[in-house]
Write a protein that holds these residues in place. Structure first.
Motif, short mmCIF file in Angstrom:
data_model
loop_
_atom_site.label_atom_id
_atom_site.label_comp_id
_atom_site.label_asym_id
_atom_site.label_seq_id
_atom_site.Cartn_x
_atom_site.Cartn_y
_atom_site.Cartn_z
N ASN A 1 -53.16 -13.86 -60.17
CA ASN A 1 -53.18 -12.46 -60.03
C ASN A 1 -51.94 -11.89 -59.34
O ASN A 1 -51.96 -12.14 -58.21
N PRO A 2 -51.27 -10.92 -60.00
CA PRO A 2 -50.10 -10.67 -59.25
C PRO A 2 -50.25 -9.75 -58.09
O PRO A 2 -49.46 -9.78 -56.98
N LEU A 3 -51.42 -9.01 -57.99
CA LEU A 3 -51.93 -8.32 -56.99
C LEU A 3 -52.13 -9.02 -55.83
O LEU A 3 -51.79 -8.76 -54.58
N VAL A 4 -53.01 -10.02 -56.13
CA VAL A 4 -53.36 -11.02 -55.01
C VAL A 4 -52.20 -11.85 -54.73
O VAL A 4 -52.18 -11.98 -53.16
N HIS A 5 -51.36 -12.30 -55.30
CA HIS A 5 -50.04 -13.11 -55.02
C HIS A 5 -49.21 -12.02 -53.97
O HIS A 5 -48.77 -12.69 -53.10
N ASP A 6 -49.02 -10.81 -54.44
CA ASP A 6 -48.10 -9.98 -53.36
C ASP A 6 -48.82 -10.03 -52.07
O ASP A 6 -48.29 -9.81 -51.04
N TYR A 7 -50.10 -9.77 -51.98
CA TYR A 7 -50.78 -9.49 -50.92
C TYR A 7 -50.61 -11.00 -50.09
O TYR A 7 -50.47 -10.80 -48.95
N VAL A 8 -50.94 -12.08 -50.60
CA VAL A 8 -50.78 -13.22 -49.86
C VAL A 8 -49.45 -13.57 -49.39
O VAL A 8 -49.34 -13.96 -48.23
N VAL A 9 -48.46 -13.13 -50.11
CA VAL A 9 -47.11 -13.36 -49.71
C VAL A 9 -46.72 -12.51 -48.31
O VAL A 9 -46.30 -12.55 -47.37
N SER A 10 -47.22 -11.02 -48.55
CA SER A 10 -47.16 -10.07 -47.52
C SER A 10 -47.77 -10.52 -46.19
O SER A 10 -47.23 -10.44 -45.16
N ARG A 11 -48.85 -11.39 -46.30
CA ARG A 11 -49.51 -11.77 -45.14
C ARG A 11 -48.89 -12.94 -44.45
O ARG A 11 -48.73 -12.97 -43.27
N ARG A 12 -48.34 -13.80 -45.42
CA ARG A 12 -47.63 -15.09 -44.77
C ARG A 12 -46.43 -14.97 -44.29
O ARG A 12 -45.85 -15.57 -43.48
N ALA A 13 -45.93 -13.59 -44.78
CA ALA A 13 -44.37 -13.37 -44.20
C ALA A 13 -44.41 -13.19 -42.47
O ALA A 13 -43.37 -13.40 -42.02
N SER A 14 -45.51 -12.83 -42.15
CA SER A 14 -45.50 -12.75 -40.53
C SER A 14 -45.35 -13.85 -39.89
O SER A 14 -45.24 -13.83 -38.63
N THR A 15 -45.80 -15.00 -40.46
CA THR A 15 -45.62 -16.29 -39.87
C THR A 15 -44.67 -17.19 -40.50
O THR A 15 -43.67 -17.62 -39.66
N PHE A 16 -44.33 -17.39 -41.82
CA PHE A 16 -43.26 -17.98 -42.37
C PHE A 16 -42.17 -17.08 -42.49
O PHE A 16 -41.91 -16.49 -43.52
N GLN A 17 -41.53 -16.66 -41.50
CA GLN A 17 -40.29 -15.90 -41.34
C GLN A 17 -39.08 -16.29 -41.99
O GLN A 17 -38.06 -15.51 -42.09
N GLY A 18 -38.96 -17.59 -42.74
CA GLY A 18 -37.67 -17.84 -43.22
C GLY A 18 -37.59 -17.47 -44.56
O GLY A 18 -36.52 -17.73 -45.38
N GLY A 19 -38.82 -17.03 -45.10
CA GLY A 19 -39.13 -16.77 -46.48
C GLY A 19 -40.15 -17.52 -47.17
O GLY A 19 -40.34 -18.61 -46.95
N ILE A 20 -40.62 -16.75 -48.21
CA ILE A 20 -41.77 -17.32 -49.05
C ILE A 20 -41.34 -17.67 -50.49
O ILE A 20 -40.81 -16.31 -51.25
N TYR A 21 -41.13 -18.60 -51.22
CA TYR A 21 -40.68 -18.81 -52.40
C TYR A 21 -41.68 -19.36 -53.48
O TYR A 21 -42.22 -20.31 -53.19
#
Length: 290
Positions: free
Chosen positions: A150-170
């Motif tokens: 689900n691209p909407l869920v994917h984008d949400y999960v990435v946005s939330r993880r970005a607060s802790t994985f500050q080096g990037g999410i790939y």
């Protein structure tokens, strides 16, 4: 850009409602509640059969009742991890009290901060808190993840993880290997899950059986000349955790393939030891061996 369907929108709305409800509760209550829900429902689903089959092969000395109890603990842990990953930012202010840092990991922190590192972890305890730990110690961590359907869920999960994985999410499949390699050159730690089946990998022993295994963590460590560190974020009780860490001895000889194989085998040996100590915290339902 992937097409967004009505089904995707409905799934996303359902997830947002669940998160809204969870945020009304204290973290420990939300985690415990979801653990109990998964413990009750998941053993009735198809993946329970696969988990039991794997456990029988790896622990032939245990009874069916003992193996079933392990799966209940596994589902409880996965339910808790699901909630805690959605609310990971709540750990940022409480990491010092909820996450115990072992002396082994503490000793490696200076090495990580100085030279960077490849951290290879496994789906045990709550692996999602790696970003919280890196933020606590002041180094950036980049992570590779499986692209969600689900691209909407994917984008949400990435946005939330970005607060802790500050080096990037790939996301895998988006040249993640090349992109995460470039982050190490910039001083960022690469965090990679190393316990999943990789059909293109090499077969190394895991619980006495050959398992197709990803060699990328070892290859990246060798290519970038940085330490390779196995890490486990073990659940102690409820939402309290302990970090286990072990520096992998990476050989650097004229035979690159042999060096990669040696380091990869060592990682899997460390993982197996951790899993044997707390089998209820590992994800037995995935296709590790084929």
């Amino acid at each position: 850009m992937r097409k967004v369907t009505l089904s995707h929108r409905m799934e996303y709305a359902g997830l947002m409602f669940v998160i809204f409800v969870l945020r009304l509760m204290p973290l420990s209550v939300a985690s415990g509640m979801m653990g109990r829900v998964w413990r009750f429902i998941a053993p009735k689903l198809s993946r329970q059969k696969r988990a039991m089959e794997h456990l029988r092969l790896c622990f032939p000395e245990k009874s069916e009742k003992e193996l079933y109890v392990i799966t209940q603990g596994m589902w409880d842990n996965l339910g808790r991890t699901f909630v805690e990953s959605l609310l990971a930012e709540q750990f940022l202010d409480t990491a010092a009290s909820l996450i115990e840092i072992t002396s082994e990991f503490d000793d490696l922190v200076e090495k990580i901060q100085t030279s960077g590192a490849v951290i290879v972890s496994l789906h045990s305890g709550n692996w999602e808190l790696g970003g919280v730990v890196s933020s606590k110690y002041g180094f950036k961590a980049a992570v590779t993840i499986q692209k969600l359907k689900n691209p909407l869920v994917h984008d949400y999960v990435v946005s939330r993880r970005a607060s802790t994985f500050q080096g990037g999410i790939y996301a895998k499949g988006d040249k993640a290997g090349t992109r995460i390699m470039s982050t190490i050159k910039g001083g960022t730690v690469a965090a990679i899950m190393g316990d999943l089946r990789d059909g293109r990998g090499v077969k190394v022993p895991f619980f006495g059986r050959p398992a197709p295994t990803n060699t990328f963590p070892a290859r990246l460590s060798l290519q970038q000349n940085v330490p390779l560190i196995a890490v486990q974020i073990l659940r102690k009780d409820g939402v309290q955790f302990k970090i286990n860490a072990e520096l992998i001895e990476v050989l650097r000889t004229d035979d690159l393939d042999a060096d990669i194989l040696s380091a990869t085998r060592q990682v899997q040996q460390v993982f197996e030891g951790w899993i044997r100590a707390k089998p209820e915290q590992w994800m037995w339902a995935h296709k590790r061996w084929g």
